[in-house]
Design a protein around this motif. Structure first.
Motif, PDB file in Angstrom:
ATOM      1  N   GLN A 197       0.831  -1.200   0.000  1.00  0.00           N
ATOM      2  CA  GLN A 197       0.000   0.000   0.000  1.00  0.00           C
ATOM      3  C   GLN A 197       0.869   1.255   0.000  1.00  0.00           C
ATOM      4  O   GLN A 197       0.574   2.233  -0.694  1.00  0.00           O
ATOM      5  CB  GLN A 197      -0.907   0.013   1.239  1.00  0.00           C
ATOM      6  CG  GLN A 197      -2.107  -0.900   1.147  1.00  0.00           C
ATOM      7  CD  GLN A 197      -3.108  -0.464   0.104  1.00  0.00           C
ATOM      8  OE1 GLN A 197      -2.988  -0.838  -1.070  1.00  0.00           O
ATOM      9  NE2 GLN A 197      -4.085   0.314   0.495  1.00  0.00           N
ATOM     10  N   ARG A 198       1.909   1.222   0.784  1.00  0.00           N
ATOM     11  CA  ARG A 198       2.830   2.375   0.858  1.00  0.00           C
ATOM     12  C   ARG A 198       3.411   2.695  -0.515  1.00  0.00           C
ATOM     13  O   ARG A 198       3.440   3.854  -0.948  1.00  0.00           O
ATOM     14  CB  ARG A 198       3.947   2.060   1.858  1.00  0.00           C
ATOM     15  CG  ARG A 198       5.029   3.132   1.953  1.00  0.00           C
ATOM     16  CD  ARG A 198       6.127   2.660   2.906  1.00  0.00           C
ATOM     17  NE  ARG A 198       7.203   3.635   3.023  1.00  0.00           N
ATOM     18  CZ  ARG A 198       8.278   3.446   3.781  1.00  0.00           C
ATOM     19  NH1 ARG A 198       8.411   2.327   4.480  1.00  0.00           N
ATOM     20  NH2 ARG A 198       9.215   4.384   3.843  1.00  0.00           N
ATOM     21  N   GLU A 199       3.857   1.668  -1.213  1.00  0.00           N
ATOM     22  CA  GLU A 199       4.436   1.857  -2.541  1.00  0.00           C
ATOM     23  C   GLU A 199       3.410   2.412  -3.523  1.00  0.00           C
ATOM     24  O   GLU A 199       3.707   3.315  -4.313  1.00  0.00           O
ATOM     25  CB  GLU A 199       4.986   0.518  -3.045  1.00  0.00           C
ATOM     26  CG  GLU A 199       5.673   0.603  -4.400  1.00  0.00           C
ATOM     27  CD  GLU A 199       6.212  -0.745  -4.862  1.00  0.00           C
ATOM     28  OE1 GLU A 199       6.593  -0.860  -6.041  1.00  0.00           O
ATOM     29  OE2 GLU A 199       6.240  -1.691  -4.034  1.00  0.00           O
ATOM     30  N   LEU A 200       2.178   1.893  -3.453  1.00  0.00           N
ATOM     31  CA  LEU A 200       1.130   2.349  -4.365  1.00  0.00           C
ATOM     32  C   LEU A 200       0.756   3.799  -4.099  1.00  0.00           C
ATOM     33  O   LEU A 200       0.663   4.607  -5.025  1.00  0.00           O
ATOM     34  CB  LEU A 200      -0.101   1.450  -4.224  1.00  0.00           C
ATOM     35  CG  LEU A 200      -1.305   1.815  -5.090  1.00  0.00           C
ATOM     36  CD1 LEU A 200      -0.946   1.731  -6.568  1.00  0.00           C
ATOM     37  CD2 LEU A 200      -2.494   0.913  -4.772  1.00  0.00           C
ATOM     38  N   TRP A 201       0.536   4.135  -2.842  1.00  0.00           N
ATOM     39  CA  TRP A 201       0.135   5.501  -2.497  1.00  0.00           C
ATOM     40  C   TRP A 201       1.265   6.495  -2.766  1.00  0.00           C
ATOM     41  O   TRP A 201       1.010   7.637  -3.161  1.00  0.00           O
ATOM     42  CB  TRP A 201      -0.303   5.570  -1.030  1.00  0.00           C
ATOM     43  CG  TRP A 201      -1.691   5.054  -0.796  1.00  0.00           C
ATOM     44  CD1 TRP A 201      -2.205   3.862  -1.217  1.00  0.00           C
ATOM     45  CD2 TRP A 201      -2.740   5.709  -0.084  1.00  0.00           C
ATOM     46  NE1 TRP A 201      -3.509   3.720  -0.811  1.00  0.00           N
ATOM     47  CE2 TRP A 201      -3.866   4.845  -0.105  1.00  0.00           C
ATOM     48  CE3 TRP A 201      -2.841   6.916   0.582  1.00  0.00           C
ATOM     49  CZ2 TRP A 201      -5.076   5.167   0.501  1.00  0.00           C
ATOM     50  CZ3 TRP A 201      -4.045   7.249   1.202  1.00  0.00           C
ATOM     51  CH2 TRP A 201      -5.145   6.391   1.155  1.00  0.00           C
ATOM     52  N   HIS A 211      -6.091  -4.610  -3.120  1.00  0.00           N
ATOM     53  CA  HIS A 211      -4.860  -3.942  -3.556  1.00  0.00           C
ATOM     54  C   HIS A 211      -4.643  -4.044  -5.068  1.00  0.00           C
ATOM     55  O   HIS A 211      -4.275  -3.051  -5.714  1.00  0.00           O
ATOM     56  CB  HIS A 211      -3.655  -4.527  -2.811  1.00  0.00           C
ATOM     57  CG  HIS A 211      -2.352  -3.925  -3.242  1.00  0.00           C
ATOM     58  ND1 HIS A 211      -1.933  -2.679  -2.829  1.00  0.00           N
ATOM     59  CD2 HIS A 211      -1.388  -4.395  -4.086  1.00  0.00           C
ATOM     60  CE1 HIS A 211      -0.776  -2.400  -3.384  1.00  0.00           C
ATOM     61  NE2 HIS A 211      -0.410  -3.438  -4.146  1.00  0.00           N
ATOM     62  N   GLU A 212      -4.856  -5.214  -5.637  1.00  0.00           N
ATOM     63  CA  GLU A 212      -4.616  -5.379  -7.076  1.00  0.00           C
ATOM     64  C   GLU A 212      -5.573  -4.527  -7.896  1.00  0.00           C
ATOM     65  O   GLU A 212      -5.183  -3.959  -8.920  1.00  0.00           O
ATOM     66  CB  GLU A 212      -4.721  -6.857  -7.462  1.00  0.00           C
ATOM     67  CG  GLU A 212      -3.567  -7.708  -6.956  1.00  0.00           C
ATOM     68  CD  GLU A 212      -2.208  -7.182  -7.398  1.00  0.00           C
ATOM     69  OE1 GLU A 212      -2.066  -6.794  -8.578  1.00  0.00           O
ATOM     70  OE2 GLU A 212      -1.295  -7.136  -6.550  1.00  0.00           O
ATOM     71  N   ASN A 257      -6.495   0.313 -11.208  1.00  0.00           N
ATOM     72  CA  ASN A 257      -7.275   1.530 -11.412  1.00  0.00           C
ATOM     73  C   ASN A 257      -6.406   2.782 -11.384  1.00  0.00           C
ATOM     74  O   ASN A 257      -6.672   3.745 -12.110  1.00  0.00           O
ATOM     75  CB  ASN A 257      -8.395   1.628 -10.375  1.00  0.00           C
ATOM     76  CG  ASN A 257      -9.598   0.764 -10.728  1.00  0.00           C
ATOM     77  OD1 ASN A 257     -10.145   0.866 -11.822  1.00  0.00           O
ATOM     78  ND2 ASN A 257      -9.993  -0.102  -9.816  1.00  0.00           N
ATOM     79  N   VAL A 258      -5.378   2.777 -10.556  1.00  0.00           N
ATOM     80  CA  VAL A 258      -4.424   3.906 -10.569  1.00  0.00           C
ATOM     81  C   VAL A 258      -3.793   4.018 -11.950  1.00  0.00           C
ATOM     82  O   VAL A 258      -3.678   5.119 -12.518  1.00  0.00           O
ATOM     83  CB  VAL A 258      -3.330   3.719  -9.491  1.00  0.00           C
ATOM     84  CG1 VAL A 258      -2.171   4.682  -9.732  1.00  0.00           C
ATOM     85  CG2 VAL A 258      -3.911   3.948  -8.105  1.00  0.00           C
ATOM     86  N   GLN A 259      -3.393   2.890 -12.493  1.00  0.00           N
ATOM     87  CA  GLN A 259      -2.796   2.882 -13.824  1.00  0.00           C
ATOM     88  C   GLN A 259      -3.786   3.385 -14.874  1.00  0.00           C
ATOM     89  O   GLN A 259      -3.428   4.162 -15.772  1.00  0.00           O
ATOM     90  CB  GLN A 259      -2.325   1.465 -14.176  1.00  0.00           C
ATOM     91  CG  GLN A 259      -1.580   1.380 -15.501  1.00  0.00           C
ATOM     92  CD  GLN A 259      -1.065  -0.031 -15.780  1.00  0.00           C
ATOM     93  OE1 GLN A 259      -1.157  -0.912 -14.928  1.00  0.00           O
ATOM     94  NE2 GLN A 259      -0.536  -0.237 -16.965  1.00  0.00           N
ATOM     95  N   PHE A 279     -11.797   2.485  -6.397  1.00  0.00           N
ATOM     96  CA  PHE A 279     -10.578   1.695  -6.598  1.00  0.00           C
ATOM     97  C   PHE A 279     -10.806   0.221  -6.291  1.00  0.00           C
ATOM     98  O   PHE A 279     -10.019  -0.624  -6.715  1.00  0.00           O
ATOM     99  CB  PHE A 279      -9.451   2.217  -5.697  1.00  0.00           C
ATOM    100  CG  PHE A 279      -8.945   3.573  -6.081  1.00  0.00           C
ATOM    101  CD1 PHE A 279      -8.001   3.728  -7.077  1.00  0.00           C
ATOM    102  CD2 PHE A 279      -9.425   4.706  -5.451  1.00  0.00           C
ATOM    103  CE1 PHE A 279      -7.525   4.976  -7.434  1.00  0.00           C
ATOM    104  CE2 PHE A 279      -8.964   5.962  -5.798  1.00  0.00           C
ATOM    105  CZ  PHE A 279      -8.012   6.100  -6.787  1.00  0.00           C
ATOM    106  N   TYR A 280     -11.847  -0.086  -5.540  1.00  0.00           N
ATOM    107  CA  TYR A 280     -12.082  -1.470  -5.143  1.00  0.00           C
ATOM    108  C   TYR A 280     -12.735  -2.277  -6.268  1.00  0.00           C
ATOM    109  O   TYR A 280     -12.713  -3.512  -6.235  1.00  0.00           O
ATOM    110  CB  TYR A 280     -12.975  -1.536  -3.897  1.00  0.00           C
ATOM    111  CG  TYR A 280     -12.454  -0.740  -2.715  1.00  0.00           C
ATOM    112  CD1 TYR A 280     -11.097  -0.441  -2.601  1.00  0.00           C
ATOM    113  CD2 TYR A 280     -13.309  -0.279  -1.718  1.00  0.00           C
ATOM    114  CE1 TYR A 280     -10.615   0.290  -1.528  1.00  0.00           C
ATOM    115  CE2 TYR A 280     -12.827   0.447  -0.636  1.00  0.00           C
ATOM    116  CZ  TYR A 280     -11.481   0.729  -0.549  1.00  0.00           C
ATOM    117  OH  TYR A 280     -11.011   1.454   0.520  1.00  0.00           O
TER     118      TYR A 280
END
Length: 413
Positions: free
Chosen positions: A146-150, A177-178, A183-185, A208-209
Motif C-alpha cells: 500500500q505504501r508503494e502504491l500511495w 490492492h490489485e 485503477n491507478v494505472q 478503486f475497489y
C-alpha cells in the motif's frame, strides 16, 4: 376422543429439521455480517458485499478469525503491551473495536516502525492506531505494498503521512490492492494528475475497489455519450477529465442508469447541446438520480412557478437544482425563502438561489441585513455563488455603503 392439542407429541421430520437448521445458520450469517459492519466506528475495511462473497466461497475465515465468540478468549497480552508502549488509548480501542485486541496475530511494532519510517511522529502513530486499530492486523508485506502504491501518486512521504493521519481506514484497506493498482494505472493513462488520484484515494476509495474493467466500461459509455450529443473528439478528453475530477462517484453507476437518465432528458425535449450543458453543469450527478425522482421535481417546479413546459426547461437550464433535488428538499428551500419575505416571482427570476441550503441563505441574508441591505427589495443574485463569491459581493456592498457622500478634499467654495 379428545380433539385438543394438549398432550400431542410434535416432531419435525428429519429433512425438515435439517432445512430449519440451515435456515437458522444462514440467518445468523446475515445477522453477523450486518452486526460486524455496524460495530466498526470508522469505515469498514470490508464492504458488506465483499464480506458475503467471502462467506459463500469459504475464504471469509482467512481474514476474519476474530469473528469467533471473543467472550471465550482473552486479550492478546503482547498486543496490549505494545500498544501501551506507543501511548495508544487502550480503553478507546476496547470501547470501539475491542475485537482487535483478541487476535492471535498482530503486527503492532512492525506497523509503528513503518509509519515512523515514513515520517510519522509518536503522536501521529498513536492517533492512527486509535482511529483504525485494524491496521495492526495487516501484515508488513500488505502495508508496504500500500505504501508503494500511495507513494506513486503522492508528492512525497510527508504528504502521504498527512493523508494516512486523516484517512487511515482508506490506507489500511488492503483487500482490494490489485484492483487499486490497476485503477491507478487506468486513471494515469487517462491523463488524471496524481494529486487528483490521491484525492480519490481518500474521498472516493470505493472506485478503486472495483475491477478495472467496470470502470473502463463506464468511461467508454461516457465518451460515447459525449460524442453522440455532439461533442468533439478534440474536447472529449478535457470534458471527461473535468467530469471525473468533480464527481468520481459517477464510476459507481451502471451504463444502464446512464442511458436511462439520458433518454429521460431527451424525451423532455432538451436538445443534445442542452443535455450536454446540463451534464457539465451538474458535474455528472444527474446519473445519481432516477427518472422518477426528476419527473416529480419537474412537476413540483412547474406547479410552483406556474410556467409552461418551455419556461420550465429554461429555468432548469439556469438552475439544474430544480432537476436533481428531490421535492422535499425543494419544498424546504422554497419555504425558507418565502419566510424571509422573498416572493415566488423573485425566485423565478433568480432560481439559482435554490441551489443553496436554507441555513446558508439565512446566514447570508442576516449578514447583508447588518449592512442595511434589504434582500426583499434587492437582487437575489447577491445571495448566490460559492462562499468566496458571496464574500466578494459582501465586501463590494460594504464598500459602497461606507463610501462618503462628498469628497473631503474638494474645496468648499
Amino acid at each position: 376422543m379428545s380433539t385438543g392439542l394438549r398432550g400431542r407429541s410434535w416432531r419435525v421430520p428429519s429433512m425438515q429439521h435439517s432445512r430449519m437448521l440451515r435456515g437458522i445458520a444462514n440467518n445468523a450469517t446475515h445477522l453477523f455480517t450486518l452486526s460486524l459492519a455496524r460495530s466498526q466506528h470508522c469505515k469498514p475495511l470490508l464492504t458488506l458485499s465483499s464480506l458475503w462473497n467471502k462467506v459463500k466461497d469459504g475464504s471469509f475465515l482467512q481474514h476474519s478469525s476474530y469473528t469467533t465468540d471473543i467472550k471465550s478468549k482473552v486479550e492478546n497480552k503482547r498486543t496490549v503491551e505494545n500498544l501501551y508502549r506507543l501511548s495508544v488509548d487502550i480503553k478507546k480501542i476496547r470501547r470501539l473495536k475491542g475485537w482487535v485486541l483478541f487476535q492471535d496475530a498482530a503486527y503492532v511494532k512492525e506497523t509503528a516502525n513503518t509509519l515512523q519510517e515514513m515520517g510519522a511522529d509518536k503522536t501521529a502513530i498513536a492517533n492512527i492506531l486509535e482511529r483504525c486499530p485494524e491496521a495492526i492486523l495487516r501484515t508488513p508485506a500488505e502495508i508496504n505494498s500500500q505504501r508503494e502504491l500511495w507513494q506513486s501518486v503522492c508528492q512525497n512521504e510527508k504528504q502521504l503521512v498527512k493523508l494516512i493521519e486523516r484517512f487511515p481506514e482508506s490506507f489500511f484497506t488492503v483487500e482490494h490492492h490489485e484492483n487499486q493498482k490497476s485503477n491507478v494505472q487506468l486513471f494515469q493513462e487517462l491523463g488524471l494528475k496524481n494529486n487528483i488520484i490521491s484525492r480519490f484515494f481518500t474521498s472516493a476509495p470505493d472506485i478503486f475497489y472495483r475491477p478495472v474493467e467496470k470502470n473502463k466500461h463506464i468511461i467508454e459509455t461516457l465518451q460515447r455519450m459525449y460524442l453522440n450529443l455532439g461533442g468533439s473528439n478534440a474536447n472529449m478528453k478535457i470534458w471527461l477529465l473535468k467530469l471525473l475530477s468533480q464527481n468520481p462517484f459517477i464510476l459507481l453507476n451502471t451504463s444502464t442508469a446512464v442511458q436511462e437518465n439520458l433518454e429521460f432528458l431527451q424525451k423532455k425535449d432538451f436538445t443534445d447541446s442542452e443535455v450536454l450543458q446540463l451534464l457539465s453543469r451538474l458535474k455528472g450527478f444527474i446519473f445519481n438520480f432516477s427518472p422518477n425522482t426528476m419527473q416529480k421535481s419537474m412537476f413540483f417546479a412547474k406547479d410552483v412557478f406556474k410556467c409552461s413546459d418551455q419556461e420550465l426547461k429554461e429555468l432548469m437550464l439556469k438552475c439544474p437544482a430544480l432537476l436533481y433535488n428531490s421535492v422535499p428538499i425543494l419544498e424546504e428551500r422554497l419555504k425558507g425563502l418565502l419566510k424571509e419575505g422573498i416572493s415566488v416571482d423573485q425566485i423565478k427570476e433568480t432560481p439559482m438561489v435554490l441551489e443553496l441550503t436554507t441555513q446558508i441563505v439565512q446566514y447570508r441574508i442576516k449578514k447583508l441585513a447588518a449592512l442595511g441591505y434589504d434582500i426583499k427589495n434587492g437582487n437575489l443574485e447577491n445571495l448566490n455563488g460559492t462562499k468566496r463569491d458571496f464574500e466578494a459581493t459582501y465586501c463590494r456592498i460594504q464598500a459602497k455603503r461606507e463610501r462618503p457622500m462628498f469628497n473631503p478634499v474638494a474645496p468648499l467654495d
